[in-house]
Design an enzyme around this catalytic site. Structure first.
Site, short mmCIF file in Angstrom:
data_model
loop_
_atom_site.label_atom_id
_atom_site.label_comp_id
_atom_site.label_asym_id
_atom_site.label_seq_id
_atom_site.Cartn_x
_atom_site.Cartn_y
_atom_site.Cartn_z
N ARG A 161 0.85 -1.20 0.00
CA ARG A 161 0.00 0.00 0.00
C ARG A 161 0.88 1.24 0.00
NH1 ARG A 161 -5.00 1.06 4.13
NH2 ARG A 161 -3.37 0.95 5.73
N ASP A 441 -4.00 1.88 13.68
CA ASP A 441 -3.26 2.71 12.75
C ASP A 441 -3.90 4.08 12.73
OD1 ASP A 441 -5.49 2.57 11.11
OD2 ASP A 441 -4.53 1.40 9.52
#
Length: 532
Positions: A161, A441
């Site tokens: 990502r 996160d």
């Protein structure tokens, strides 16, 4: 055409092997060709926000109705991505990469974005780690214990990502201006690892984050094609999965698949960022005030509708529909709490599998057997692409239905506490942090701080009748800081800066688009101080 240049970057051992002259030239070419278009698309986000603030609501696009109505499918997934029933995610540090690839998951998403603070060391070190993983040579010795880590015989499929289109990489410039962080991550990985992966029977596979419009997907499509050609790779070598984690993208899933149809293999329910984006895009609307984040589960109508529409859309187009994250981590020393957490995971994964998802995400290896067993029971084949979900009918009103519920002091304190703990860790270089038995996160901190801003802006009432105003937040903030001060936690040395940043994010009249933007400015300051 201008080459990209390094600008005030601290030297990282091995960076010359990642940022070769050819790679810098390619970054410069891509930035020169596509940079203005990216900036225009980011300006379009700002213009849309103004319209939403003034009462406009998202809807399915009239000018792309023919795309939604037409009969077409995406390019079939390669063999390595046919079965994705359990994927694990995490940052790109060396030990994490080895453990995730060895975890028993079908795939590992190595994350340069929400799980990684974009220090130069993290970004370049991550590229080195993934290059070594791509050719199977990666190893690591723990300097404290002496324990040695190597790859096992069977490893997860690697996906990457890159950072979002809104982010910049200030250590690399073209004509004095920072380059797109996402393009930088993509090109650096493609140049260093793509051919290694292909030689080992896989390929360069990506997750693309935070898209808000199909024109952004088209931009990525054009960048991918340009880089494939520059590296003499056949069309369709790059394969991507797009995270649907913004409210506007939920209305454009067909269009996003169509724009990327030569490269895309699926969509993913990026549900935590989706909640964040839902709050942010309607933050100035008193009719869109959300309750405590703890009660906003996937059973809520707007989230259930989004998930099932994603499954239906993907399967109609021959693409995988990936489920969302289970953030739980093992709770040691409390068997009852651990069992309760695992029960939540089981219920969540059963819902996903039974609804027709083709796979799911977990944050910790201990959850892989549970998730895998659930999907194995429901999905004996590699995927559920034949489950067309013809029963699903989702309207704009379904996607925009505001969940009801209480706002509590516990929810208010929880948002303050988690935001502070995460910001401190992020500023200290750790973007993936265990907090209260969850692996967090940036998305959780984003939800927390935007909720606080929204509640304060509209004077939302707690369940005991008190208004959530600046005075209440300041009082509770001081109490939460006092509880943390002097205790041990990740990033404790950055607590003061975290409080300052938190205050800006929650108390200013203007709501920041992403907390990572002002936080990155602080990180750049730390790096500059280290270089002096």
């Amino acid at each position: 055409m201008s080459n990209a240049c390094l600008a005030s970057a601290p030297y990282i051992s091995g960076q010359q092997d990642i940022l070769t002259p050819d790679v810098l030239r390619l970054i410069g070419e891509v930035e020169a060709k596509f940079g203005a278009r990216r900036r225009d698309l980011m300006a379009a986000r700002t213009a849309l926000q103004t319209r939403l603030d003034n009462g406009e609501l998202p809807d399915f696009l009239a000018d792309t109705a023919d795309v939604r109505a037409a009969d077409w499918t995406v390019r079939p997934a390669p063999a390595a991505l046919q079965d994705r029933r359990v994927e694990i995610t995490g940052p790109v540090d060396r030990k994490m990469v080895i453990n995730a690839l060895n975890s028993g998951a079908n795939a590992f998403m190595a994350d340069f974005e929400d799980s990684s603070t974009p220090t130069w060391e993290n970004m370049i070190g991550g590229q080195i780690n993934l290059r070594d993983a791509a050719d199977g040579s990666i190893d690591f010795t723990n300097p404290s214990s002496g324990k040695h880590y190597i790859l096992g015989d069977k490893t997860a499929v690697l996906l990457v990502r890159p950072r979002g289109l809104h982010m910049l990489e200030s250590h690399v410039t073209v004509n004095g201006a920072p380059v797109s962080a996402g393009f930088f991550d993509f090109i650096a990985f493609m140049a260093s690892s793509a051919k290694r992966l292909i030689a080992n029977g896989a390929g360069p596979y990506f997750y693309l984050p935070k898209l808000e419009h199909h024109l952004e997907a088209q931009l990525w499509q054009d960048v991918i094609v340009y880089v494939e050609d520059a590296l003499s790779l056949p069309r369709g070598t790059v394969r991507v999965t797009v995270l649907i984690e913004t409210i506007t993208a939920a209305f454009q899933m067909d269009e996003i698949l169509y724009a990327l149809k030569d490269h895309i293999v699926g969509l993913n329910c990026g549900r935590w960022d989706y909640i964040f984006n839902f709050i942010k895009r309607f933050a100035k609307r008193p009719d869109f005030v959300l309750p405590d984040r703890s009660v906003i589960g996937m059973d809520r109508h707007f989230l259930s509708s989004y998930s099932q529409l994603l499954i239906q859309t993907c399967h109609r187009r021959g693409a995988h529909a990936m489920g969302g994250m289970a953030a739980q981590i093992p709770i040691k020393g409390d068997e009852a709490a651990n069992a309760a957490a695992l029960a939540k995971v089981e219920a969540d994964k059963k819902r996903e599998a039974q609804n027709g998802h083709d796979g799911t995400w977990v944050a910790h290896p201990a959850l892989i057997p549970t998730a895998k067993a659930i999907f194995d029971a429901v999905m004996p084949e590699a995927n559920q692409l034949d489950n067309m979900r013809a029963d699903v009918s989702v309207s704009a009103a379904d996607l925009l239905k505001v969940p009801k519920g209480a706002i509590t002091e516990a929810g208010l304190r929880g948002n303050i506490n988690v935001a502070l703990l995460y910001l401190a860790a992020w500023l200290d270089g750790s973007g993936c942090v265990p907090i209260h038995n969850l692996m967090e996160d940036a998305a959780t901190a984003e939800i927390s701080r935007t909720q606080l801003w929204q509640w304060r802006t509209h004077g939302a009432k707690l369940d005991d009748g008190r208004p959530v105003d600046a005075a209440l937040i300041e009082t509770l903030l001081a109490e939460e800081v006092a509880l943390l001060d002097g205790t041990a936690f990740v990033g404790a040395s950055k607590l003061g800066d975290a409080v300052t940043l938190f205050t800006h994010l929650v108390m200013d009249d203007t709501l920041e688009e992403f907390l990572t933007t002002p936080a990155y400015d602080l990180v750049l300051g730390y790096e500059k101080a280290e270089c002096l």
